[in-house]
Write a protein that holds these residues in place. Sequence first.
Motif, PDB file in Angstrom:
ATOM      1  N   LEU A  19       0.812  -1.215   0.000  1.00 22.34           N
ATOM      2  CA  LEU A  19       0.000   0.000   0.000  1.00 22.34           C
ATOM      3  C   LEU A  19       0.849   1.270   0.000  1.00 22.34           C
ATOM      4  CD1 LEU A  19      -2.644  -0.980   2.715  1.00 22.34           C
ATOM      5  CD2 LEU A  19      -2.932  -1.047   0.229  1.00 22.34           C
ATOM      6  N   CYS A  20       2.166   1.130   0.011  1.00 20.23           N
ATOM      7  CA  CYS A  20       3.088   2.266   0.135  1.00 20.23           C
ATOM      8  C   CYS A  20       2.705   3.411  -0.794  1.00 20.23           C
ATOM      9  CB  CYS A  20       4.507   1.803  -0.167  1.00 20.23           C
ATOM     10  SG  CYS A  20       5.732   3.129  -0.129  1.00 20.23           S
ATOM     11  N   LEU A  21       2.707   4.608  -0.236  1.00 15.07           N
ATOM     12  CA  LEU A  21       2.345   5.814  -0.991  1.00 15.07           C
ATOM     13  C   LEU A  21       3.541   6.732  -1.250  1.00 15.07           C
ATOM     14  CD1 LEU A  21      -1.041   6.692   0.720  1.00 15.07           C
ATOM     15  CD2 LEU A  21      -0.708   5.924  -1.627  1.00 15.07           C
ATOM     16  N   CYS A  22       4.726   6.294  -0.920  1.00  6.67           N
ATOM     17  CA  CYS A  22       5.898   7.166  -1.042  1.00  6.67           C
ATOM     18  C   CYS A  22       6.099   7.699  -2.453  1.00  6.67           C
ATOM     19  CB  CYS A  22       7.147   6.444  -0.550  1.00  6.67           C
ATOM     20  SG  CYS A  22       7.159   6.229   1.245  1.00  6.67           S
ATOM     21  N   ALA A  23       5.857   6.872  -3.459  1.00  8.29           N
ATOM     22  CA  ALA A  23       6.029   7.320  -4.842  1.00  8.29           C
ATOM     23  C   ALA A  23       4.972   8.356  -5.233  1.00  8.29           C
ATOM     24  CB  ALA A  23       5.965   6.126  -5.793  1.00  8.29           C
ATOM     25  N   GLU A  24       3.894   8.430  -4.466  1.00 12.54           N
ATOM     26  CA  GLU A  24       2.792   9.344  -4.769  1.00 12.54           C
ATOM     27  C   GLU A  24       2.824  10.617  -3.918  1.00 12.54           C
ATOM     28  OE1 GLU A  24       1.027   8.385  -7.280  1.00 12.54           O
ATOM     29  OE2 GLU A  24       1.858   6.356  -7.283  1.00 12.54           O
ATOM     30  N   LEU A  25       3.774  10.711  -2.981  1.00  8.66           N
ATOM     31  CA  LEU A  25       3.812  11.860  -2.078  1.00  8.66           C
ATOM     32  C   LEU A  25       4.117  13.147  -2.834  1.00  8.66           C
ATOM     33  CD1 LEU A  25       5.712  10.489   1.039  1.00  8.66           C
ATOM     34  CD2 LEU A  25       3.365  11.309   0.964  1.00  8.66           C
ATOM     35  N   PRO A  26       3.210  14.123  -2.744  1.00  6.95           N
ATOM     36  CA  PRO A  26       3.486  15.413  -3.378  1.00  6.95           C
ATOM     37  C   PRO A  26       4.408  16.249  -2.495  1.00  6.95           C
ATOM     38  CG  PRO A  26       1.378  15.513  -2.266  1.00  6.95           C
ATOM     39  CD  PRO A  26       1.894  14.102  -2.090  1.00  6.95           C
ATOM     40  N   ARG A  27       4.951  17.305  -3.061  1.00  7.10           N
ATOM     41  CA  ARG A  27       5.700  18.300  -2.283  1.00  7.10           C
ATOM     42  C   ARG A  27       4.848  19.553  -2.299  1.00  7.10           C
ATOM     43  NH1 ARG A  27      10.072  17.742   0.179  1.00  7.10           N
ATOM     44  NH2 ARG A  27      10.875  19.784  -0.290  1.00  7.10           N
ATOM     45  N   VAL A  28       4.224  19.832  -1.179  1.00  7.84           N
ATOM     46  CA  VAL A  28       3.290  20.951  -1.086  1.00  7.84           C
ATOM     47  C   VAL A  28       3.951  22.077  -0.296  1.00  7.84           C
ATOM     48  CG1 VAL A  28       1.011  21.678  -0.273  1.00  7.84           C
ATOM     49  CG2 VAL A  28       1.333  19.366  -1.207  1.00  7.84           C
ATOM     50  N   GLU A  29       4.130  23.202  -0.967  1.00  8.56           N
ATOM     51  CA  GLU A  29       4.728  24.369  -0.322  1.00  8.56           C
ATOM     52  C   GLU A  29       3.622  25.301   0.146  1.00  8.56           C
ATOM     53  OE1 GLU A  29       7.978  26.160  -2.366  1.00  8.56           O
ATOM     54  OE2 GLU A  29       8.681  24.220  -3.119  1.00  8.56           O
ATOM     55  N   THR A  30       3.755  25.765   1.380  1.00 13.07           N
ATOM     56  CA  THR A  30       2.764  26.673   1.964  1.00 13.07           C
ATOM     57  C   THR A  30       3.469  27.823   2.664  1.00 13.07           C
ATOM     58  OG1 THR A  30       2.731  25.398   4.029  1.00 13.07           O
ATOM     59  CG2 THR A  30       1.067  24.824   2.361  1.00 13.07           C
ATOM     60  N   ARG A  31       2.768  28.945   2.750  1.00  8.77           N
ATOM     61  CA  ARG A  31       3.261  30.059   3.570  1.00  8.77           C
ATOM     62  C   ARG A  31       3.106  29.693   5.041  1.00  8.77           C
ATOM     63  NH1 ARG A  31      -0.096  32.074  -0.099  1.00  8.77           N
ATOM     64  NH2 ARG A  31      -1.758  32.282   1.431  1.00  8.77           N
ATOM     65  N   THR A  32       1.993  29.058   5.355  1.00  7.00           N
ATOM     66  CA  THR A  32       1.685  28.661   6.727  1.00  7.00           C
ATOM     67  C   THR A  32       2.560  27.480   7.125  1.00  7.00           C
ATOM     68  OG1 THR A  32      -0.621  29.244   6.259  1.00  7.00           O
ATOM     69  CG2 THR A  32      -0.188  28.010   8.287  1.00  7.00           C
ATOM     70  N   ARG A  33       3.151  27.563   8.295  1.00  2.06           N
ATOM     71  CA  ARG A  33       3.914  26.437   8.828  1.00  2.06           C
ATOM     72  C   ARG A  33       2.934  25.519   9.545  1.00  2.06           C
ATOM     73  NH1 ARG A  33       8.300  26.547  13.675  1.00  2.06           N
ATOM     74  NH2 ARG A  33       9.111  24.446  13.346  1.00  2.06           N
ATOM     75  N   PHE A  34       3.046  24.232   9.320  1.00  2.00           N
ATOM     76  CA  PHE A  34       2.199  23.240   9.973  1.00  2.00           C
ATOM     77  C   PHE A  34       3.014  22.498  11.016  1.00  2.00           C
ATOM     78  CE2 PHE A  34      -0.226  24.308   6.354  1.00  2.00           C
ATOM     79  CZ  PHE A  34      -1.544  24.058   6.693  1.00  2.00           C
ATOM     80  N   LEU A  35       2.553  22.593  12.261  1.00  2.00           N
ATOM     81  CA  LEU A  35       3.191  21.916  13.379  1.00  2.00           C
ATOM     82  C   LEU A  35       2.277  20.767  13.776  1.00  2.00           C
ATOM     83  CD1 LEU A  35       5.530  21.933  15.422  1.00  2.00           C
ATOM     84  CD2 LEU A  35       4.162  23.460  16.840  1.00  2.00           C
TER      85      LEU A  35
END
Length: 189
Positions: A19-35
């Motif tokens: 079920l691995c999703l690593c090949a599907e992981l997007p790189r999402v850039e945001t102004r907001t930092r998510f903690l």
Amino acid sequence: MSLPIARPRCDRCNLPLHLCLCAELPRVETRTRFLLVQHVVEPRKKSNTGRLAALALTNSRLLTYGALDEALDTALISEPGTWLLFPDGPTAPPDAPAPRQLVVLDGSWSQTRRMTQRIAALRTIPRLVLPPPAPGTLRLREPTHPSGMSTLDAVARAVALLEGLEAAAPLERLATLRVQRIADCGTLN
């Protein structure tokens, strides 16, 4: 009676290898930092979506809450411009500037509710409250809270509100793909 054999898991996304999703992981850039503040039992769960959100968001940090040998650094939560993504509690005034940092709790409903009660810094920051998911939303199980959803779904919806629909689209696709793969296999094992 024999116990089911656990399938090997991916070291990165923690899903079973099939079920691995690593090949599907997007790189999402945001102004907001998510903690992302993850309950100590979440990293071991195959159903953990907070980890996927943290892997996809370039401006994020993943912390653990509840570890016996590691205290949570609440100074990060107390930074100016920090809000909490949570379905209950006081919301920010309508004229408040957008958050610079958004705390996202990752755990079950009862775990995250206790986290809001036990982490003093969370009690005083404004909350971003998402509307409940639309009926018919694709999910693996029914939530225990009316506004409940997976951490990945909540992050995608928060990104849509704060950064726009285009920024959120890759996260929404990842969440849908995750549910579809697991549903097609019929199990997380």
